[in-house]
Scaffold this active site. Structure first.
Site, PDB file in Angstrom:
ATOM      1  N   ARG A  24       0.740  -1.299  -0.040  1.00 53.83           N
ATOM      2  CA  ARG A  24      -0.099  -0.030  -0.201  1.00 53.83           C
ATOM      3  C   ARG A  24       0.961   1.328   0.068  1.00 53.83           C
ATOM      4  NH1 ARG A  24      -4.585  -2.621   2.180  1.00 53.83           N
ATOM      5  NH2 ARG A  24      -6.767  -0.968   2.167  1.00 53.83           N
ATOM      6  N   ARG A  34     -17.520  -3.801  10.486  1.00 57.30           N
ATOM      7  CA  ARG A  34     -16.102  -3.084  10.432  1.00 57.30           C
ATOM      8  C   ARG A  34     -16.221  -1.820  10.780  1.00 57.30           C
ATOM      9  NH1 ARG A  34     -12.852  -4.959   5.220  1.00 57.30           N
ATOM     10  NH2 ARG A  34     -12.000  -2.949   5.530  1.00 57.30           N
TER      11      ARG A  34
END
Ligand code: B4P
Length: 197
Positions: free
Chosen positions: A91, A136
């Site tokens: 990332r 989440r």
């Protein structure tokens, strides 16, 4: 025959996790999702999970050193696998460089990088919808989701140039049905394999 190592790349909600599961069983690869590993650590109540959660709930990236160490352990433990699907990793450019070095030390490399292209309205819709059922913390409110896009644009998208320069980047249209997108990904993978031999 060389191993098939795929990076599934794209912004939050692009379908990386969804497509990785299908690709993993289709190509019999080892699925390595840094998001899943971090969430499992959190679930297990480890110190790593506790530290990571502080970043995840704000939509920030977990520090490179933590994530790179975690991936290195997994890659070495599964070095005999026919190949890997890297989902959500790398990332940052630093993570990309570390991955190249790690694979090189095991006499492997990345076969192809598949970049799922999806517009931000659709990404936001998908993430908010998942947030309603997944629990989440990073999918629940629009401000956190917007921050994840900002982090993606600033820190993650430069990896496209990194892999383009290596001739490994393939853009995949990531809107449409899950099966249609899966078909496009398989086509891109099969083409990249036939180029290798
Ligand atoms: P991840 O778990 O990687 O989160 P994500 O980007 O949201 O996942 P993904 O893109 O796979 O979701 P999917 O589209 O499958 O990371 C979470 C956090 O962990 C990060 O923000 C960061 O804090 C931390 N982290 C992880 N890796 C890190 C690293 N390397 N370095 C530092 N920090 C790291 O799913 C989205 C939804 O869309 C689903 O509900 C799905 O059903 C739906 N969907 C998928 N495809 C669809 C389609 N074609 N049509 C309609 N809906 C679709």
């Amino acid at each position: 025959m060389s191993k098939l190592n795929i990076i599934l790349f794209g912004p939050p909600g692009a379908g990386k996790g969804t497509q990785s599961e299908k690709l993993t069983s289709h190509y019999a690869l080892k699925h390595l999702s840094t998001g899943d590993i971090l969430r499992a650590e959190r679930q297990a109540g480890t110190e790593l999970g506790r530290q990571a959660n502080a970043y995840i709930e704000k939509g920030e990236l977990v520090p490179d050193a933590v994530v790179i160490g975690m991936v290195e352990q997994m890659v070495r433990a599964h070095a005999a696998a026919p190949g890997f699907i890297f989902d959500g990793f790398p990332r940052t450019v630093a993570q990309g460089e570390a991955l190249d070095a790690m694979l090189k030390s095991l006499d492997m490399d990345i076969t192809t990088v598949l970049s799922l292209e999806v517009d931000e309205d659709e990404l936001t819709r998908r993430l908010l919808e998942r947030g309603m059922t997944s629990g989440r913390v990073d999918d629940q409110d629009e401000a956190t989701i917007r921050n994840r896009f900002k982090v993606y644009n600033n820190e993650t998208s430069p990896l496209k140039e990194f892999y383009k320069a290596q001739g490994k980047l393939q853009s995949i249209h990531g809107m449409g049905s899950i099966d249609e997108i899966f078909g496009s990904l398989c086509e891109a993978i099969d083409n990249s394999q036939s180029e290798t031999y």
